[in-house]
Design a protein around this motif. Structure first.
Motif, PDB file in Angstrom:
ATOM      1  N   ASP A 151       0.854  -1.107  -0.011  1.00 15.42           N
ATOM      2  CA  ASP A 151      -0.022  -0.026  -0.102  1.00 15.42           C
ATOM      3  C   ASP A 151       0.901   1.342   0.078  1.00 15.42           C
ATOM      4  O   ASP A 151       2.337   1.281   0.140  1.00 15.42           O
ATOM      5  CB  ASP A 151      -0.905  -0.118   1.378  1.00 15.42           C
ATOM      6  N   ASP A 152       0.377   2.372   0.031  1.00 11.89           N
ATOM      7  CA  ASP A 152       1.004   3.604  -0.061  1.00 11.89           C
ATOM      8  C   ASP A 152       2.010   3.771   1.003  1.00 11.89           C
ATOM      9  O   ASP A 152       3.255   4.464   0.965  1.00 11.89           O
ATOM     10  CB  ASP A 152       0.163   4.953  -0.161  1.00 11.89           C
ATOM     11  N   ALA A 153       1.485   3.528   2.327  1.00 14.31           N
ATOM     12  CA  ALA A 153       2.409   3.619   3.314  1.00 14.31           C
ATOM     13  C   ALA A 153       3.469   2.833   3.412  1.00 14.31           C
ATOM     14  O   ALA A 153       4.654   3.249   3.720  1.00 14.31           O
ATOM     15  CB  ALA A 153       1.547   3.420   4.832  1.00 14.31           C
ATOM     16  N   ARG A 154       3.461   1.332   3.089  1.00 17.36           N
ATOM     17  CA  ARG A 154       4.568   0.649   2.887  1.00 17.36           C
ATOM     18  C   ARG A 154       5.431   0.970   1.821  1.00 17.36           C
ATOM     19  O   ARG A 154       6.709   0.956   1.795  1.00 17.36           O
ATOM     20  CB  ARG A 154       4.162  -0.827   2.646  1.00 17.36           C
ATOM     21  N   LEU A 155       5.169   1.414   0.582  1.00 14.73           N
ATOM     22  CA  LEU A 155       5.746   2.093  -0.484  1.00 14.73           C
ATOM     23  C   LEU A 155       6.540   3.176  -0.216  1.00 14.73           C
ATOM     24  O   LEU A 155       7.859   3.390  -0.374  1.00 14.73           O
ATOM     25  CB  LEU A 155       5.026   2.303  -1.629  1.00 14.73           C
ATOM     26  N   ASP A 156       5.733   4.084   0.626  1.00 16.06           N
ATOM     27  CA  ASP A 156       6.584   5.248   1.257  1.00 16.06           C
ATOM     28  C   ASP A 156       7.854   4.691   2.063  1.00 16.06           C
ATOM     29  O   ASP A 156       8.831   5.470   1.939  1.00 16.06           O
ATOM     30  CB  ASP A 156       5.820   6.333   1.937  1.00 16.06           C
ATOM     31  N   ALA A 157       7.698   3.874   2.815  1.00 12.80           N
ATOM     32  CA  ALA A 157       8.751   3.259   3.765  1.00 12.80           C
ATOM     33  C   ALA A 157       9.842   2.795   3.008  1.00 12.80           C
ATOM     34  O   ALA A 157      10.974   3.141   3.582  1.00 12.80           O
ATOM     35  CB  ALA A 157       8.169   2.151   4.798  1.00 12.80           C
ATOM     36  N   LEU A 158       9.442   2.017   2.155  1.00 16.97           N
ATOM     37  CA  LEU A 158      10.853   1.573   1.078  1.00 16.97           C
ATOM     38  C   LEU A 158      11.214   2.471   0.454  1.00 16.97           C
ATOM     39  O   LEU A 158      12.682   2.524   0.466  1.00 16.97           O
ATOM     40  CB  LEU A 158       9.895   0.496   0.336  1.00 16.97           C
ATOM     41  N   ALA A 159      10.672   3.342  -0.067  1.00 17.92           N
ATOM     42  CA  ALA A 159      11.405   4.507  -0.836  1.00 17.92           C
ATOM     43  C   ALA A 159      12.299   5.256   0.070  1.00 17.92           C
ATOM     44  O   ALA A 159      13.211   5.710  -0.483  1.00 17.92           O
ATOM     45  CB  ALA A 159      10.474   5.311  -1.479  1.00 17.92           C
ATOM     46  N   GLU A 160      11.715   5.485   1.190  1.00 13.75           N
ATOM     47  CA  GLU A 160      12.454   6.477   2.097  1.00 13.75           C
ATOM     48  C   GLU A 160      13.485   5.714   2.685  1.00 13.75           C
ATOM     49  O   GLU A 160      14.603   6.123   3.009  1.00 13.75           O
ATOM     50  CB  GLU A 160      11.521   6.799   3.291  1.00 13.75           C
ATOM     51  N   ALA A 161      13.493   4.375   2.731  1.00 10.79           N
ATOM     52  CA  ALA A 161      14.601   3.416   3.101  1.00 10.79           C
ATOM     53  C   ALA A 161      15.840   3.542   2.150  1.00 10.79           C
ATOM     54  O   ALA A 161      16.904   2.821   2.412  1.00 10.79           O
ATOM     55  CB  ALA A 161      14.263   2.068   3.551  1.00 10.79           C
ATOM     56  N   GLY A 162      15.444   3.838   0.859  1.00  8.29           N
ATOM     57  CA  GLY A 162      16.545   3.854  -0.385  1.00  8.29           C
ATOM     58  C   GLY A 162      16.282   2.399  -1.292  1.00  8.29           C
ATOM     59  O   GLY A 162      17.255   2.475  -2.103  1.00  8.29           O
ATOM     60  N   MET A 163      15.299   2.193  -1.376  1.00  9.33           N
ATOM     61  CA  MET A 163      15.116   1.158  -2.252  1.00  9.33           C
ATOM     62  C   MET A 163      15.359   1.580  -3.667  1.00  9.33           C
ATOM     63  O   MET A 163      14.769   2.666  -4.028  1.00  9.33           O
ATOM     64  CB  MET A 163      13.570   0.600  -2.400  1.00  9.33           C
ATOM     65  N   THR A 164      16.227   0.944  -4.795  1.00  5.69           N
ATOM     66  CA  THR A 164      16.432   1.401  -5.956  1.00  5.69           C
ATOM     67  C   THR A 164      15.962   0.514  -7.073  1.00  5.69           C
ATOM     68  O   THR A 164      15.779   0.722  -8.059  1.00  5.69           O
ATOM     69  CB  THR A 164      17.973   1.338  -6.241  1.00  5.69           C
ATOM     70  N   ARG A 165      15.392  -0.627  -6.434  1.00  9.05           N
ATOM     71  CA  ARG A 165      14.735  -1.897  -7.548  1.00  9.05           C
ATOM     72  C   ARG A 165      13.762  -2.493  -6.885  1.00  9.05           C
ATOM     73  O   ARG A 165      13.945  -2.867  -5.734  1.00  9.05           O
ATOM     74  CB  ARG A 165      15.934  -2.564  -8.105  1.00  9.05           C
ATOM     75  N   ALA A 166      12.695  -2.819  -7.673  1.00  5.66           N
ATOM     76  CA  ALA A 166      11.652  -3.423  -6.905  1.00  5.66           C
ATOM     77  C   ALA A 166      11.532  -4.690  -8.069  1.00  5.66           C
ATOM     78  O   ALA A 166      11.580  -4.599  -9.146  1.00  5.66           O
ATOM     79  CB  ALA A 166      10.387  -2.581  -7.293  1.00  5.66           C
ATOM     80  N   SER A 167      11.050  -5.724  -7.494  1.00  2.00           N
ATOM     81  CA  SER A 167      10.724  -7.105  -8.244  1.00  2.00           C
ATOM     82  C   SER A 167       9.519  -7.428  -7.849  1.00  2.00           C
ATOM     83  O   SER A 167       9.176  -7.579  -6.741  1.00  2.00           O
ATOM     84  CB  SER A 167      11.658  -8.053  -7.695  1.00  2.00           C
ATOM     85  N   ILE A 168       8.677  -7.947  -8.895  1.00  2.00           N
ATOM     86  CA  ILE A 168       7.413  -8.017  -8.858  1.00  2.00           C
ATOM     87  C   ILE A 168       6.989  -9.490  -9.648  1.00  2.00           C
ATOM     88  O   ILE A 168       7.452  -9.815 -10.698  1.00  2.00           O
ATOM     89  CB  ILE A 168       6.484  -6.949  -9.414  1.00  2.00           C
ATOM     90  N   GLY A 169       6.314 -10.343  -8.886  1.00  2.00           N
ATOM     91  CA  GLY A 169       5.998 -11.663  -9.379  1.00  2.00           C
ATOM     92  C   GLY A 169       4.674 -11.426  -9.972  1.00  2.00           C
ATOM     93  O   GLY A 169       3.704 -10.978  -9.392  1.00  2.00           O
TER      94      GLY A 169
END
Length: 451
Positions: A151-169
């Motif tokens: 959800d938006d809150a978890r995506l915000d947390a990941l982005a703020e943590a510095g995620m540079t690549r996402a992997s989706i199944g």
């Protein structure tokens, strides 16, 4: 058609062989590698060097029937919170064992479902990692994301943590197939997750899709691939579904009589492959595709692509350290795997020791054969000069290996003064050809179809 007949005569449609994400493969790991070896191998890493770090989150809100990963279902975050405390303790143990100045070249959160974590848990875990092992300037931080568990809150947390690549199944977008494999995930939900990822400045996207699923046809996989292409992923993994219900009991929920034949699997793979190539993707190894300009496409071109327990990678770090239950580490000296059960893993860490339960210390011709298999899987070739220069062995030994493979596979391999190559028409045989360089005995029941 003649090529298919020749592949059939060589046993492509009957063979079961490893995927060779390690050599030797995990079934050959033994209990003679334990916490002491893990500690010694960690301490032996060069000061100020870079490592790759994998963190395994073995929990899922739902257990997909097709999945053979080591995971467990949970309806609440209570067991996840307890597990994270153990992970943090393991990170502290690792930090104390690492030489001074070691940094991360790559960090990956996998599972399971890492996005099951609450935003606070994500932030806490990331801070713990980076406070213990800082990221290098050019480091990559990738996370496996379940579009149905974000959800938006978890995506915000990941982005703020510095995620540079996402992997989706993705697996498949056909609703009937999704229902059969226990993975209902609409295209709309997937697209919303992709848009949310990109809206936060994370521009690198990996996706996974499967061929060989029940009731899959060329028309159905064509539709799924076209939908996937509309999302413009940077990289795509086109994996063959491995039906191993004797190893993964949840797969007994999938009717085996609905699975395509090995010949049909090859057709499904080739259909999807052609669509990716027509859309401008470069073909990477046996089952990956990358946009031109992507670092993986560049690595395939300049022969720096590597293969490890996570699959294809561009990360040059000499060591991959896995944390969490069942996670596998690869050091220059060998492999170390954590205890698989979360209870056993937790007890070990809480007793103040690493949770290594088994592994393999390299010896004999392991590194020589590992490199030949890796370069076959990455570039469909073995550079004779590189092997002799960097990995040992004699010219007579290498040439004898090449001759044996040539006798077995005929026109599907070529031998020259430069080394061994697999032409395009022989590439479906790559895992079988790699098997010819494997000195260990193999239990076929533990591996998936060669195609």
């Amino acid at each position: 058609m003649e090529t298919v007949s020749q592949l059939a005569r060589l046993g492509l449609f009957d063979a079961k062989v490893p995927r060779y994400t390690s050599y030797p493969t995990a079934p050959h790991f033994k209990g003679d590698v334990g916490p002491d070896q893990f500690s010694d191998w960690t301490a032996a890493l060069p000061p100020d060097s870079k490592i790759s770090l994998y963190i395994h989150i073995p929990f899922c809100r739902r257990l997909c029937w097709f999945c053979a990963c080591r995971t467990q279902g949970t309806a609440t975050l209570s067991p996840v919170a307890a597990y994270l405390e153990t992970l943090k303790a393991e990170i502290a143990l690792l930090g104390a064992a690492l030489p001074q100045g070691v940094r991360l070249s790559a960090l990956h959160w996998g599972g399971g479902t890492p996005t099951l974590l609450s935003p606070g848990m994500m932030t806490d875990l990331a801070r713990t990692v980076f406070a213990t092992i800082p990221m290098a300037e050019d480091a990559e931080f990738s996370v496996e994301i379940d579009p149905s568990e974000i959800d938006d809150a978890r995506l915000d947390a990941l982005a703020e943590a510095g995620m540079t690549r996402a992997s989706i199944g993705v697996q498949d977008f056909d609703p009937e197939i999704q229902k059969i494999i226990g993975r209902e995930q609409s295209f709309e939900v997937t697209r919303a997750a992709v848009e949310g990822i990109r809206a936060r400045g994370v521009t690198s996207l990996n996706t996974d899709i499967l061929y060989g699923l029940p009731n899959q046809s060329r028309a159905r996989i064509t539709e799924s691939v076209q939908k996937l292409l509309s999302l413009s992923p940077d990289r795509v993994a086109l994996y063959g579904y491995a039906h191993v219900p004797w190893m993964a009991r949840r797969q007994t929920m999938i009717p085996s009589d609905l699975l395509p034949t090995p010949e049909e699997r090859l057709q499904l793979f080739d259909t999807a492959r052609r669509l990716f190539l027509w859309d401008g993707y470069d073909e990477i190894g046996i089952d990956h595709f990358a946009r031109k300009g992507d670092s993986m496409a560049a690595a395939a071109q300049d022969r720096t692509l590597r293969r490890n327990v996570q699959g294809y990678t561009v990360d040059p770090a000499p060591a991959l350290i896995g944390l969490g239950a069942s996670a596998i580490s690869r050091f220059p000296q060998g492999y170390a795997q954590n205890l698989a059960g979360t209870g056993d893993y937790t007890r070990a860490i809480r007793e103040g020791r690493f949770a290594t339960g088994r592994g393999h210390a390299f010896g004999g011709e392991d590194l020589l054969r590992a490199r030949m298999i890796e370069t076959l899987m990455c570039s469909f070739s073995i550079d004779r000069e590189e092997i002799l220069r960097d990995w040992g062995g004699s010219a007579r030994q290498i040439d004898a290996m090449f001759d044996d493979v040539k006798r077995a596979f005929g026109e599907f391999v070529t031998i020259s003064h430069r080394g061994l190559d697999i032409p395009v028409e022989g590439r479906p045989l790559t895992r079988m050809i790699a098997r010819a360089f494997d000195a260990y005995q193999m239990d076929k029941a533990g591996h998936s179809h060669a195609i």
